[in-house]
Design a protein around this motif. Structure first.
Motif, PDB file in Angstrom:
ATOM      1  N   MET A  85     -51.356  17.356 -26.580  1.00 47.31           N
ATOM      2  CA  MET A  85     -51.040  16.976 -27.963  1.00 47.31           C
ATOM      3  C   MET A  85     -52.340  16.751 -28.736  1.00 47.31           C
ATOM      4  N   THR A  86     -52.522  17.473 -29.829  1.00 46.38           N
ATOM      5  CA  THR A  86     -53.742  17.368 -30.625  1.00 46.38           C
ATOM      6  C   THR A  86     -53.690  16.116 -31.495  1.00 46.38           C
ATOM      7  N   ILE A  87     -54.780  15.344 -31.462  1.00 49.62           N
ATOM      8  CA  ILE A  87     -54.876  14.133 -32.260  1.00 49.62           C
ATOM      9  C   ILE A  87     -55.682  14.425 -33.514  1.00 49.62           C
ATOM     10  N   ASP A  88     -55.167  14.013 -34.652  1.00 55.02           N
ATOM     11  CA  ASP A  88     -55.874  14.155 -35.919  1.00 55.02           C
ATOM     12  C   ASP A  88     -57.150  13.312 -35.858  1.00 55.02           C
ATOM     13  N   GLN A  89     -58.296  13.953 -36.034  1.00 57.85           N
ATOM     14  CA  GLN A  89     -59.568  13.226 -35.935  1.00 57.85           C
ATOM     15  C   GLN A  89     -59.734  12.192 -37.057  1.00 57.85           C
ATOM     16  N   ASN A  90     -59.047  12.366 -38.161  1.00 57.96           N
ATOM     17  CA  ASN A  90     -59.067  11.339 -39.209  1.00 57.96           C
ATOM     18  C   ASN A  90     -58.389  10.062 -38.730  1.00 57.96           C
ATOM     19  N   VAL A  91     -57.337  10.238 -37.914  1.00 51.22           N
ATOM     20  CA  VAL A  91     -56.657   9.076 -37.340  1.00 51.22           C
ATOM     21  C   VAL A  91     -57.561   8.386 -36.326  1.00 51.22           C
ATOM     22  N   VAL A  92     -58.224   9.189 -35.479  1.00 55.90           N
ATOM     23  CA  VAL A  92     -59.164   8.620 -34.507  1.00 55.90           C
ATOM     24  C   VAL A  92     -60.237   7.819 -35.240  1.00 55.90           C
ATOM     25  N   ALA A  93     -60.758   8.382 -36.303  1.00 61.77           N
ATOM     26  CA  ALA A  93     -61.803   7.704 -37.075  1.00 61.77           C
ATOM     27  C   ALA A  93     -61.290   6.405 -37.697  1.00 61.77           C
ATOM     28  N   ALA A  94     -60.028   6.425 -38.133  1.00 64.21           N
ATOM     29  CA  ALA A  94     -59.450   5.226 -38.740  1.00 64.21           C
ATOM     30  C   ALA A  94     -59.348   4.082 -37.736  1.00 64.21           C
ATOM     31  N   PHE A  95     -59.113   4.433 -36.479  1.00 64.03           N
ATOM     32  CA  PHE A  95     -58.980   3.409 -35.439  1.00 64.03           C
ATOM     33  C   PHE A  95     -60.318   2.968 -34.851  1.00 64.03           C
ATOM     34  N   THR A  96     -61.375   3.729 -35.073  1.00 61.87           N
ATOM     35  CA  THR A  96     -62.641   3.453 -34.375  1.00 61.87           C
ATOM     36  C   THR A  96     -63.824   3.396 -35.344  1.00 61.87           C
ATOM     37  N   PRO A  97     -63.814   2.511 -36.327  1.00 60.22           N
ATOM     38  CA  PRO A  97     -64.940   2.458 -37.270  1.00 60.22           C
ATOM     39  C   PRO A  97     -66.256   2.052 -36.615  1.00 60.22           C
ATOM     40  N   THR A  98     -66.191   1.365 -35.450  1.00 55.72           N
ATOM     41  CA  THR A  98     -67.421   0.965 -34.753  1.00 55.72           C
ATOM     42  C   THR A  98     -67.801   1.954 -33.654  1.00 55.72           C
ATOM     43  N   GLY A  99     -66.980   2.994 -33.475  1.00 61.08           N
ATOM     44  CA  GLY A  99     -67.234   3.951 -32.402  1.00 61.08           C
ATOM     45  C   GLY A  99     -66.441   3.671 -31.141  1.00 61.08           C
ATOM     46  N   LYS A 100     -65.902   2.457 -31.023  1.00 66.02           N
ATOM     47  CA  LYS A 100     -65.032   2.094 -29.907  1.00 66.02           C
ATOM     48  C   LYS A 100     -63.682   1.651 -30.464  1.00 66.02           C
ATOM     49  N   LEU A 101     -62.672   1.689 -29.605  1.00 66.59           N
ATOM     50  CA  LEU A 101     -61.347   1.201 -29.969  1.00 66.59           C
ATOM     51  C   LEU A 101     -61.236  -0.248 -29.482  1.00 66.59           C
ATOM     52  N   ARG A 102     -61.202  -1.195 -30.417  1.00 71.22           N
ATOM     53  CA  ARG A 102     -61.187  -2.616 -30.066  1.00 71.22           C
ATOM     54  C   ARG A 102     -59.746  -3.136 -30.065  1.00 71.22           C
ATOM     55  N   ALA A 103     -59.279  -3.540 -28.891  1.00 63.51           N
ATOM     56  CA  ALA A 103     -57.904  -4.043 -28.737  1.00 63.51           C
ATOM     57  C   ALA A 103     -57.917  -5.558 -28.697  1.00 63.51           C
ATOM     58  N   SER A 104     -57.129  -6.187 -29.567  1.00 62.19           N
ATOM     59  CA  SER A 104     -56.982  -7.642 -29.573  1.00 62.19           C
ATOM     60  C   SER A 104     -55.926  -8.034 -28.538  1.00 62.19           C
ATOM     61  N   ILE A 105     -56.345  -8.780 -27.516  1.00 62.90           N
ATOM     62  CA  ILE A 105     -55.464  -9.169 -26.413  1.00 62.90           C
ATOM     63  C   ILE A 105     -55.249 -10.674 -26.445  1.00 62.90           C
ATOM     64  N   ASN A 106     -53.982 -11.103 -26.489  1.00 59.52           N
ATOM     65  CA  ASN A 106     -53.624 -12.519 -26.535  1.00 59.52           C
ATOM     66  C   ASN A 106     -53.200 -13.000 -25.148  1.00 59.52           C
ATOM     67  N   LEU A 107     -53.999 -13.875 -24.543  1.00 60.83           N
ATOM     68  CA  LEU A 107     -53.657 -14.437 -23.238  1.00 60.83           C
ATOM     69  C   LEU A 107     -52.677 -15.602 -23.360  1.00 60.83           C
ATOM     70  N   GLY A 108     -52.317 -15.981 -24.594  1.00 60.35           N
ATOM     71  CA  GLY A 108     -51.400 -17.101 -24.791  1.00 60.35           C
ATOM     72  C   GLY A 108     -49.955 -16.776 -24.457  1.00 60.35           C
ATOM     73  N   ASN A 109     -49.639 -15.506 -24.287  1.00 58.66           N
ATOM     74  CA  ASN A 109     -48.289 -15.088 -23.894  1.00 58.66           C
ATOM     75  C   ASN A 109     -48.367 -14.474 -22.504  1.00 58.66           C
ATOM     76  N   PRO A 110     -48.028 -15.241 -21.451  1.00 57.58           N
ATOM     77  CA  PRO A 110     -48.223 -14.753 -20.079  1.00 57.58           C
ATOM     78  C   PRO A 110     -47.332 -13.581 -19.706  1.00 57.58           C
ATOM     79  N   ILE A 111     -46.303 -13.307 -20.493  1.00 56.87           N
ATOM     80  CA  ILE A 111     -45.478 -12.131 -20.225  1.00 56.87           C
ATOM     81  C   ILE A 111     -46.284 -10.855 -20.458  1.00 56.87           C
TER      82      ILE A 111
END
Length: 245
Positions: free
Chosen positions: A1-27
């Protein structure tokens, strides 16, 4: 599946994909006591999304939902995993939910509170995790009871005990685990809400980014990825959300 590079760029302004992970929900996420590394359903999904985009992943880890949401709202992270809530939706574009989790009340064995309807009384103080889905929901719903905010969701029962409060509110599994450790506590018989756990991206990243994340979530549900992740991490009491047609 081809990914639109504009979408990739929108998600990675720093060059990496930064995921916010919440440890407050143990599920959804926990920290390995030996290595300190986060793991869980949300971490698995974050890795799968980074692979989907073909980019490097960076986990940005928080102990409370409110901080995790704020990081995405302020674009210190590129996406995250949250309970859907109208207040959060002002700055975050949510996908459909991938997991449904039940919220319950916990009281002492000798409490006069027997049903959910008994909770919203002027004499009751309800412990919630600050900024959690329960906090946001109960702040709107409770008219007479007072809300007392613990610093994080896992600290709710300790706050309930230490401050001698009347009710604790939280994820059913977390409350059940605490009740097994502390004698004299019981859960009420019915949930007070169903938390719809979704992924979200800052609205400023544009509709194409939001659509790409929404499609990814539907693919993860339809493929069995979410169900397998719940099973692999031995999560009980959470269910895969229905697909959006």
């Amino acid at each position: 599946m081809t990914i639109d590079q504009n979408v990739v760029a929108a998600f990675t302004p720093t060059g990496k994909l930064r995921a916010s992970i919440n440890l407050g929900n143990p599920i959804l996420a926990n920290r390995n006591p030996q290595t300190g590394e986060p793991f869980g359903v949300s971490v698995d999904l974050a890795r799968a999304f980074a692979k989907h985009l073909g980019v490097e992943l960076e986990l940005v880890v928080f102990d409370a939902a409110g901080n995790s949401v704020q990081a995405v709202s302020e674009e210190r992270a590129d996406f995250g995993f949250f309970a859907i809530d109208p207040a959060r939706g002002e700055t975050i574009a949510f996908t459909a939910p991938y997991v449904l989790i039940e919220g319950f009340y916990l009281v002492r064995d000798d409490s006069p509170v027997r049903t959910n309807a008994d909770v919203d009384r002027a004499q009751n103080r309800v412990a919630v995790g600050k900024g959690s889905a329960y906090d946001l929901f109960l702040t709107r719903e409770l008219k007479a009871a007072q809300i007392v905010r613990a610093p994080t969701s896992p600290a709710v029962v300790r706050t309930f005990i230490d401050q001698q409060l009347e009710v604790a509110a939280g994820v059913k599994q977390q409350l059940e685990a605490d009740a097994r450790e502390i004698a004299g506590l019981r859960l009420l018989d019915e949930r007070f809400m169903v938390i719809r756990q979704a992924m979200g991206v800052p609205k400023t990243r544009g509709p194409a980014a939001a659509d790409a994340l929404a499609r990814f979530v539907e693919d993860m549900k339809a493929s069995g990825f979410v169900a397998h992740a719940l099973a692999r991490h031995r999560i009980n009491g959470a269910s895969v959300a229905p697909s959006v047609h």
